[in-house]
Design an enzyme around this catalytic site. Structure first.
Site, PDB file in Angstrom:
ATOM      1  CE  LYS A  11      25.736  15.627  16.002  1.00  0.00           C
ATOM      2  NZ  LYS A  11      26.662  15.887  14.927  1.00  0.00           N
ATOM      3  CD  GLU A 165      24.399  22.306  13.881  1.00  0.00           C
ATOM      4  OE1 GLU A 165      25.005  22.203  14.958  1.00  0.00           O
ATOM      5  OE2 GLU A 165      23.730  21.396  13.397  1.00  0.00           O
ATOM      6  CB  SER A 211      34.234  21.404  15.338  1.00  0.00           C
ATOM      7  OG  SER A 211      34.075  20.274  14.486  1.00  0.00           O
TER       8      SER A 211
HETATM    9  P1  PGA Z   1      29.731  18.712  16.486  1.00  0.00           P
HETATM   10  O1  PGA Z   1      28.201  18.597  15.999  1.00  0.00           O
HETATM   11  O2  PGA Z   1      29.750  19.684  17.633  1.00  0.00           O
HETATM   12  O3  PGA Z   1      30.102  17.310  16.907  1.00  0.00           O
HETATM   13  O4  PGA Z   1      30.514  19.205  15.330  1.00  0.00           O
HETATM   14  C1  PGA Z   1      27.366  19.719  15.976  1.00  0.00           C
HETATM   15  C2  PGA Z   1      25.979  19.327  15.537  1.00  0.00           C
HETATM   16  O5  PGA Z   1      25.851  18.479  14.643  1.00  0.00           O
HETATM   17  O6  PGA Z   1      24.985  19.842  16.062  1.00  0.00           O
END
Ligand code: PGA
Length: 252
Positions: A11, A165, A211
């Protein structure tokens, strides 16, 4: 058997020095020959440095987004061919943050997938419902739309992975239960079977994201239709990400 695929979505985090250190840390800790496909998705500005750091490693390089035109007057956008030029093999398309914060529509995402595949990139296409949609019993309806408005016979699935997701599980610490993940993955696979054919459905890899941590990775990926993980927060920590990869390798 579909080979597991674990990917780290970094990200909008890190800087060049930290990203390079993370890539080097992963390389040092991941067991050679681990039977899992691996990729990381750094921000655009770090792609070159991370690509250099990953040279010769089993970890593939990907970008978090691209535009659907090859070049021209599109200020601020990055073309798929430019990603190939800096060593990317993959691109994420349709992440929920791009759908819901940046306003990307299914129509745009379809064009992006077509352009990315034409440039020779592999695509991870992200789908998933929001909390209010799940609570209203609309999970399958949302997935149906995200699949049928974007994929289809004009898009070959051989270089596409789908990431399921659920938006309510992203960055919230609230993971879908293995049963909830399995149910959604099985639905997606059935729909791909309808839209394409049984063989396409059988070979398609579907990652779970939301998560994922070292402590829940193995159980999630032991579900019959969960073929890997797309990891956000936990992919920024070497120990956690390596633990998730080990969970994938141990999943049955
Ligand atoms: P997260 O994000 O593992 O921090 O929940 C997953 C993603 O957005 O690909």
């Amino acid at each position: 058997m579909r080979r597991k695929f674990v990917a780290g979505n970094w990200k909008m985090n890190l800087n060049v020095a930290k990203a390079r250190a993370l890539a080097e840390g992963l390389q040092a800790k991941i067991a050679p020959g681990v039977p899992v496909d691996l990729a990381v998705f750094p921000p655009f500005t770090m792609l070159s440095a991370v690509g250099e750091a990953l040279k010769g490693s089993a970890i593939k390089l990907g970008a978090q987004n691209c535009y659907f035109e090859a070049e021209g007057a599109f200020t601020g956008e990055v073309a798929p061919g430019m990603l190939v030029d800096v060593g990317c093999e993959l691109v994420l398309i349709g992440h929920s943050e791009r759908r819901h914060i940046l306003g990307e529509t299914n129509a745009m995402l379809k064009k992006k997938i077509v352009a990315a595949l034409a440039a020779g990139l592999k695509v991870i296409y992200c789908v998933g419902e929001k909390l209010d949609e799940r609570e209203a019993g609309r999970t399958e309806a949302v997935l149906h739309q995200q699949i049928h408005e974007v994929l289809g016979p004009d898009i070959s699935l051989s270089s596409v992975v789908i990431a399921y997701e659920p938006v309510w599980a992203i960055g919230t610490g609230k993971t879908a239960t293995p049963d909830q993940a399995q149910e959604a993955h099985a639905y997606i696979r059935r729909e791909i079977g309808t839209l394409y054919n049984g063989k396409a459905a059988e070979t398609l890899r579907i990652q779970y994201g939301g998560s994922v941590k070292a402590s829940n990775a193995r159980e999630l990926m032991s579900q019959p239709d969960v073929d890997g993980a797309l990891v956000g927060g936990a992919s920024l920590k070497v120990e956690e990400f390596v633990g998730i990869i080990e969970g994938a390798a141990a999943a049955r």
